[in-house]
Every structure is written in structure tokens, then in C-alpha cells.
Design an enzyme around this catalytic site. Structure first.
Site, PDB file in Angstrom:
ATOM      1  N   GLY A  14      14.730  -3.220 -15.654  1.00 15.26           N
ATOM      2  CA  GLY A  14      15.720  -3.867 -16.505  1.00 15.26           C
ATOM      3  C   GLY A  14      16.912  -2.969 -16.768  1.00 15.26           C
ATOM      4  O   GLY A  14      16.963  -2.261 -17.783  1.00 15.26           O
ATOM      5  N   TYR A  15      17.875  -2.978 -15.835  1.00 20.19           N
ATOM      6  CA  TYR A  15      19.049  -2.105 -15.947  1.00 20.19           C
ATOM      7  C   TYR A  15      20.332  -2.913 -16.145  1.00 20.19           C
ATOM      8  O   TYR A  15      21.016  -2.816 -17.145  1.00 20.19           O
ATOM      9  CB  TYR A  15      19.207  -1.236 -14.694  1.00 20.19           C
ATOM     10  N   SER A  16      20.666  -3.716 -15.150  1.00 15.43           N
ATOM     11  CA  SER A  16      21.986  -4.354 -15.101  1.00 15.43           C
ATOM     12  C   SER A  16      22.191  -5.359 -16.229  1.00 15.43           C
ATOM     13  O   SER A  16      21.265  -6.057 -16.657  1.00 15.43           O
ATOM     14  CB  SER A  16      22.182  -5.059 -13.759  1.00 15.43           C
ATOM     15  N   GLU A  45      12.979   9.310  -5.099  1.00 14.46           N
ATOM     16  CA  GLU A  45      12.786   8.010  -4.477  1.00 14.46           C
ATOM     17  C   GLU A  45      14.016   7.578  -3.702  1.00 14.46           C
ATOM     18  O   GLU A  45      13.916   6.937  -2.668  1.00 14.46           O
ATOM     19  CB  GLU A  45      12.432   6.968  -5.540  1.00 14.46           C
ATOM     20  N   THR A  68      25.995   0.304  -5.988  1.00 12.52           N
ATOM     21  CA  THR A  68      26.764  -0.267  -4.887  1.00 12.52           C
ATOM     22  C   THR A  68      27.226   0.830  -3.933  1.00 12.52           C
ATOM     23  O   THR A  68      27.361   1.999  -4.316  1.00 12.52           O
ATOM     24  CB  THR A  68      27.998  -1.025  -5.400  1.00 12.52           C
ATOM     25  N   ASN A  69      27.501   0.436  -2.706  1.00 18.41           N
ATOM     26  CA  ASN A  69      27.928   1.438  -1.731  1.00 18.41           C
ATOM     27  C   ASN A  69      29.262   2.072  -2.108  1.00 18.41           C
ATOM     28  O   ASN A  69      29.547   3.210  -1.710  1.00 18.41           O
ATOM     29  CB  ASN A  69      27.993   0.814  -0.337  1.00 18.41           C
ATOM     30  N   GLU A  70      30.080   1.359  -2.859  1.00 14.14           N
ATOM     31  CA  GLU A  70      31.335   1.967  -3.326  1.00 14.14           C
ATOM     32  C   GLU A  70      31.042   3.101  -4.302  1.00 14.14           C
ATOM     33  O   GLU A  70      31.647   4.184  -4.230  1.00 14.14           O
ATOM     34  CB  GLU A  70      32.223   0.898  -3.980  1.00 14.14           C
TER      35      GLU A  70
END
Length: 739
Positions: A475-477, A591, A722-724
Site C-alpha cells: 500500500g504505497y501509491s 530485491e 517509473t522509468n523516468e
């Protein structure tokens, strides 16, 4: 029996010595001169690979990288190839023995040409006419200082002639500068040394790898200068290296360079170790480098801007070196075709297995045997008929695996784990993906509990994870806090022996598990903001939790979860109040080193399935596998996947040494996630509209897995940072650019 070769420590000493030497003579190193050649010989660099003690291809690659960094044009690679051939064991002519000795002393300078054997055709031609060698050679390096030329002629044989009468060299400017020569020969060779066609092909591959190493050294040097320049050059009142556009451009270059570095190093090691698959690994390295290094060279020039145009700057000569070296022994076409043939012309086409060491290899066999017994036949077939969402997790499988103890294979033994190393973990991941087994375990949650949990929490929660009985969500975003977790709003307020939690989490996967690992804010006024975060284990049966599932575009589900006056015992807090950021990032560090590896293993598995389909498929009555466009795309994908696999192994090596650099994990994650997207798009290009038919529908190609894989790939580029965000991490932590 393997030859006794130099150690990694020996190679590090060699690298430092070569770099130090080139730095001392940097003002004289670009232009090859007899003086410089004598100095190189005095350093022992003309004897590289002359014997096992003097090294092999790994040492050649190392020296070539350093030569590329300093733009040295001396024919060190040619000398190394002469040494590698062990000519004196093939022909005991006194002239040949004397020549090799002179080469080692620096009295002889030998330039090599593969002539008509060269893949690109630009090396010219050579033939024996009676007792004379007649040749017209292109792109010969250092012809103005050579004392001898060594040219392969049909037979095949290596013909060695003295520079002088009957040898004429004409300068050929390349990319606006001198440095290459066209050589015409009509002379009697001093010696002919017989070879086989297979030996010449292998030597040509070694030569191509050594040139690629020189190109890598040049590209890497220019890139390092561009990074330093970005940290110093100011525009609009700040260093340009703070601009996201520059950071991401340079992060992309760093990722590409890492892919080339790792694949070249592996190919060289496989050659030295006389591995049966070394040619495959060499093809993958050459195919990876061909496009990557030239693109890095372009992007580096873009980062420099106008300053990089100046011939007073190093950048132009590195730009030239990259392009010359990458084309010297042929283009990308041949290694790409070699990879395509491996996968499309043989029923057993698959990625070579890595040697994971004695324990890793043994554990791989153990896991494979268990999966072949338990996860096969009707049980596996029944599972594969399920929808993607239903296949994602299998409680029965998790409990069965729990009986093996492998869910805790890398846990410390004090927590009833097996204490296995990173390569055994890698073996486990490979075999699980090979078998198409469901995911299991809760590795991040387990790591948090082992490091930050209280003894009571560890006794309560770890055993049920180990048995495969407990499932955790993350539960992060939140609506206004996706990748920026420091701005999360969900509040946890202390109320006696409990905390009362209110807030909303979005995009939560595995919401159907027993527990949620929940990030909350306990101090709204903390500075910096992440200092006020606290982590909790929240049982999902707790009153006040409302779950609103939503179907994802990739066939799974996630949920919006509302927490309204949810009371959680204080004993469920992980770590001290306000230490949630440390708890979270500390547990993720190790991880994350395997996240990219997990993604690339999925891509490799799907790629092998795709190739199996193409081997038997037809298009307009013709076998698909014969289509040159199909073969080019398959060969290119194979090289890209191999680069991702090397990043996976590199991360495992770091973890095994106790290192968890977040920037290296980010490199692997960014590369693998975007590779998964490219694979999906390329596969659809190859298969056409039919490949869009989804699972369960009649005529679905490969059960609809290709198109579902593409839809799923979007998640891997966005989730877990995200990759950004990952590119910014690479730029700031890996390259040292300003934040």
C-alpha cells in the site's frame, strides 16, 4: 584441462598500469610512431596473449579499451592476434621465430588484414600468384610505420611480407582525418603459415571483439567527459546536468554502455574458458555494440553541443574511432544473422545456460527436478487453461513450494531460511520462469521484518510467509503520490495502544491477500517530508477497509482501497515511528537488484515461444523463418535480451559481494522493462493481426500470450518507480549529476 590464466586481480593491475602509461604519453599517443611502439613494447603490451601467463582475449579487450580511451592508433590488437595464433607452433621457420621476437621487443610492427575473409568486403583481396603474394588491401592501420604485413590468403594461410619493395601504401582519409591506408602488394612472402577455415573465422570474431572493445573505450571516454561537462556547464543560472532532459539522455547512454561492457566481457571470458557457446556470446556482444555505441557517440555529441564540434576537443576523434572500429570487420548484419540462425534453424534453439557456479548449478538441477515432478502433466496443463488473473497466484502451489523451504532460500538461517547466495536465487528464478510457475512468497515484506521487525513480529509473521500461507499487498501509491512517496497523505494517528489510519491508496495489486504493508504519514510537519513516514502491517480483515477492485488493461486487477478510521495495534508498526522511509528503501535495495532480472527472464521465455512458432509458421505459403526481415528482427531481439541477461547476472554478482547499488538495479529495471515493450511490439509486427487474438478465443496465437505480454509490459515500465524516476536516479547517484 583449462589453461592457467591471469586472475581478476591481475587484470585490474594491468588496467591501472596501461591507463597510467597512456596518461603519461597522452600528447604522443594518438599518432602511432616507432617511438611510441617501442614504449608500448617496453610495457609488455606487444606480448599480450603470447602465452597463458600473458593473458587471453580478456586482456586483449582490456588493453583495447584503454587504447580507445586515448585514441591510440598503434596496432596493438594486431600484435595480440599474432600472439594468440601461436605461429611458432605451426611453422618453425627461423624467419618467423625471429619476427615474433622482434615484435615483442618493439623492433617489428605488424599490421594484419583478413582480406577476402573479412565480413564487410572492404578489407580488399589477396591471393598467391606462384610464389608471390598479390593483394590490394583497404583500411590498413599504421601502414606508415609497419615493418611487416600479415595477410590471410585462400588455402587458407597467413602470408607475412616485409614492408618495402613491392609494397606501396596510399593514405586514405576517413571521416575527414588521416589514419587509414590502402596497400598494394606484389612481393614474395617471407613465410606462409597454414590455417583452417574455421580457425580464420574464429580469429575474425576475436578481431571484431577487440575492435569493439576499442570503440567502447572511445565511447566511454567521450561519455565520461560529457558527464563532467554537464556538471560544470551553466545555463539559465544552473548546471545543465540538473536539467531532466540532459540527465535522461546521459542515463540512456550509461545503460547502453553497460549493456556493451557486460556482453563484451562475457564473450571474452567464454573464449578464454574455452566454452562451447563462446561464438554465440560473441555474436550477441557484436550485435549489441554495433548500434549502441554509435548511438551513444551521437548522444554524447548532442550533450556537448557546439564545443564538441571543435577539433581541439577530444570528442571528434572518439566519434571517428567508434564509427571506424564498429565497421572495420563488418556491420551488424552477420552477428544478427548468426543469432537468428541459432533460434530459427534449430528445433532446440534457446538461450545458453549460464554457469552459476557449483552451488548455483546444483541448485538449478534440484529445482528443475522438483518442478518436473510437481509442476507438470495435468496440474500444469489445468493451470495454463486459466485466465491471466487466475494464473497469477496459486495458493496450492505456494503451499507445496513452502514445504521445500525455498521461499526462504536467501533468508538468514536464524529465521529458518536456507542462507543461499545470489546465484542460487538466480537459478530459482530461471527455473520458475522456464516452467511457467506462479509467483510465490513476499520477499520485500520478509526483508523488512528480518531487518526492522521486532522479535515478536518475526516469530509471528515470518513462519507463515515461509510456509507459503501468507500473501501481502503493498500500500504505497496515492492519488497525488505515485512515484513521489515522500508526498503521501494517508494519516496514522496514535491513540493509546493503537494507530487510527485514514486515507486512500490506489493501484494496489495483491489487495486480496491476508495483509497490507501500508505506508502512512505520522508526522505531517516533518522536514524533510519523508522523515514523517511510518510503515504498518495491516490485516485486510480489519474493520474500516473498503476495497474497490478495477480490471487492468493487462487482464489482472488492482484496487482503490479506502481506510476509514482503521484501528491497527501499535505492535504492527515496523520500525520506529518516522522511520518508514528507511524501512522501505532498505528492504527494497536488495530485491530491486533482481527486479530487472525477473522481467528479462519473462521476455526470454516468451521470445523462445515466439521463435518456436516462427520455425513452423508460414506466410503466403512460404516459411516465415526464411524471411530476411523476420530473421533480422529475431537476431536483434536475441542480442537485446542477452544484454538484459548480462545485467541480471551483474546485479547478482554485486548482491553476492554484499553490494546493493540502487543505480545498477535501476539500469537493469529500465532496460528490461522497455525491452519487454519492444519485444511485444516487434512480435506483433512479425505475426500480424492474428497475434492480437486474445487468450481463450479460437485461433489465438500462442494462446494469446504475445498480445497479453505487451499489455502487461506497460506495468513494468511504470511500477516500482517509473522509468523516468529510475533514469533520474541513475543520473544523480550513478553518474553524480546535480540534483
Amino acid at each position: 584441462m583449462l589453461r592457467e590464466l591471469p586472475s581478476d586481480e591481475d587484470r585490474q593491475i594491468l588496467k591501472e598500469a596501461v591507463r597510467g602509461f597512456f596518461e603519461d604519453v597522452s600528447d604522443k599517443s594518438a599518432q602511432a610512431t616507432p617511438w611510441l611502439w617501442k614504449q608500448l613494447a617496453a610495457q609488455g603490451l606487444t606480448q599480450i596473449a603470447a602465452s597463458p601467463a600473458e593473458g587471453g582475449l580478456r586482456e586483449i579487450v582490456l588493453v583495447q579499451e584503454e587504447a580507445g580511451r586515448i585514441a591510440c592508433r598503434a596496432p596493438l590488437a594486431d600484435a595480440a592476434l599474432i600472439n594468440l595464433m601461436q605461429l611458432r607452433s605451426r611453422n618453425d621457420a627461423r624467419a618467423l621465430t625471429s619476427l615474433v621476437d622482434e615484435l615483442h621487443r618493439g623492433d617489428a610492427v605488424i599490421a594484419m588484414s583478413f582480406a577476402g575473409f573479412d565480413r564487410g568486403g572492404a578489407a580488399g583481396w589477396a591471393k598467391m600468384d606462384a610464389d608471390r603474394l598479390v593483394a590490394e588491401l583497404g583500411f590498413v592501420e599504421s601502414a606508415d610505420i609497419v615493418t611487416h604485413l600479415a595477410i590471410f590468403v585462400h588455402g587458407p594461410a597467413l602470408a607475412i611480407v616485409e614492408a618495402g619493395e613491392g609494397v606501396a601504401a596510399e593514405p586514405t582519409p576517413v571521416m575527414g582525418k588521416a589514419g587509414s591506408w590502402r596497400v598494394r602488394i606484389d612481393a614474395v612472402p617471407i613465410v606462409l603459415v597454414p590455417f583452417t577455415n574455421a580457425e580464420v573465422r574464429d580469429l575474425l570474431t576475436v578481431a571484431a571483439l577487440s575492435e569493439t572493445a576499442r570503440a567502447f573505450g572511445a565511447a566511454r571516454r567521450a561519455f565520461e567527459q560529457a558527464v563532467a561537462y554537464a556538471g560544470e556547464r551553466r545555463q539559465f543560472g544552473q548546471p545543465i546536468g540538473r536539467f531532466q532532459a540532459i540527465q535522461h539522455k546521459l542515463a540512456n547512454c550509461h545503460i547502453a554502455l553497460r549493456a556493451v561492457q557486460l556482453t563484451i566481457a562475457n564473450a571474452a571470458a567464454q573464449y578464454d574458458l574455452e566454452a562451447a557457446q563462446w561464438r554465440w556470446f560473441a555474436a550477441a556482444a557484436l550485435a549489441t555494440a554495433a548500434g549502441s555505441l554509435r548511438q551513444v557517440s551521437l548522444e554524447t555529441q548532442h550533450a556537448f553541443g557546439a564545443i564538441g564540434y571543435s577539433e581541439e576537443h577530444e570528442a571528434p576523434r572518439h566519434f571517428r574511432q567508434v564509427h571506424v572500429s564498429m565497421l572495420r570487420h563488418g556491420s551488424q548484419r552477420q552477428p544478427v544473422e548468426q543469432l537468428a540462425s541459432h533460434f530459427l534453424d534449430h528445433d532446440s534453439g534457446a538461450f545458453p545456460e549460464y554457469d552459476l557456479g557449483a552451488s548455483g548449478n546444483a541448485f538449478r538441477n534440484e529445482v528443475r527436478a522438483w518442478l518436473d515432478e510437481y509442476w507438470s502433466g495435468e496440474r500444469r496443463a489445468r493451470h495454463e487453461q486459466l485466465s491471466f488473473h487466475e494464473r497469477e497466484y496459486d495458493r496450492e502451489f505456494a503451499r507445496a513450494l513452502g514445504q521445500t523451504g525455498w521461499i526462504g532460500l536467501n533468508w538468514p538461517k536464524r529465521f529458518s531460511g536456507q542462507g543461499r547466495g545470489a546465484f542460487e536465487q538466480l537459478a530459482f528464478m530461471e527455473e520458475m520462469e522456464r516452467a511457467g510457475a506462479p509467483r510465490v512468497g513476499a520477499p520485500v515484506q520478509a526483508a523488512m521484518l528480518q531487518v526492522y521487525g521486532t522479535p515478536e513480529q518475526q516469530r509471528r509473521y515470518l513462519p507463515e510467509i515461509l510456509r507459503g500461507e501468507a500473501i501481502y499487498g503493498m500500500g504505497y501509491s496515492e492519488p497525488q503520490a505515485g512515484s513521489d512517496l515522500a508526498s503521501l497523505k494517508t494519516r496514522a494517528v496514535r491513540d493509546g495502544d493503537h494507530y487510527v489510519i485514514n486515507g486512500q491508496k490506489i493501484w494496489t495489486t495483491t489487495y486480496w491477500g491476508e495483509y497490507m504493508l501500508l505506508a502512512t504519514r505520522t508526522d505531517p510537519n516533518a522536514t524533510p517530508p519523508h522523515a514523517g513516514i511510518t510503515m504498518f502491517i495491516v490485516p485486510m480483515t480489519t474493520p474500516g477497509i473498503t476495497i474497490r477492485p478495477s480490471e487492468t488493461m493487462y487482464g489482472g486487477t488492482f484496487a482503490n482501497i479506502f481506510y476509514d478510521d482503521v484501528r491497527v495495534p501499535a505492535e504492527n508498526r515496523i520500525g520506529a515511528e518516522g522511520e518508514g522511509w528507511k524501512v522501505l528503501t532498505g528492504a527494497l535495495a536488495t530485491e530491486r537488484g533482481f527486479i530487472g532480472g525477473g522481467i528479462v527472464l519473462k521476455v526470454a521465455s516468451m521470445f523462445e515461444l515466439l521463435c518456436g512458432h516462427i520455425r513452423i509458421a508460414e506466410r503466403q505459403g512460404k516459411p516465415m523463418r526464411h524471411d530476411p526481415v523476420v530473421r533480422a528482427k529475431i537476431g536483434t531481439l536475441a542480442a537485446e535480451i542477452e544484454a538484459g541477461r548480462r545485467m541480471m547476472v551483474h546485479c547478482a554478482e554485486l548482491v553476492d559481494r554484499g553490494e546493493t547499488p540502487p543505480d545498477e538495479a535501476a539500469v537493469s529495471k529500465v532496460y528490461s522493462g522497455e525491452l519487454m515493450e519492444r519485444f511485444g511490439e516487434t512480435a506483433l509486427d512479425l505475426l500480424g493481426l492474428e497475434a492480437l487474438v486474445s487468450e481463450g478465443a479460437p485461433g489465438a496465437v500462442l494462446h494469446g500470450r504475445i498480445e497479453q505480454n505487451l499489455r502487461h509490459s506497460l506495468m513494468w515500465v511504470i511500477s516500482i518507480g517509473t522509468n523516468e524516476i529510475q533514469r533520474s536516479l541513475i543520473a544523480q547517484r550513478g553518474l553524480g549529476l546535480p540534483r
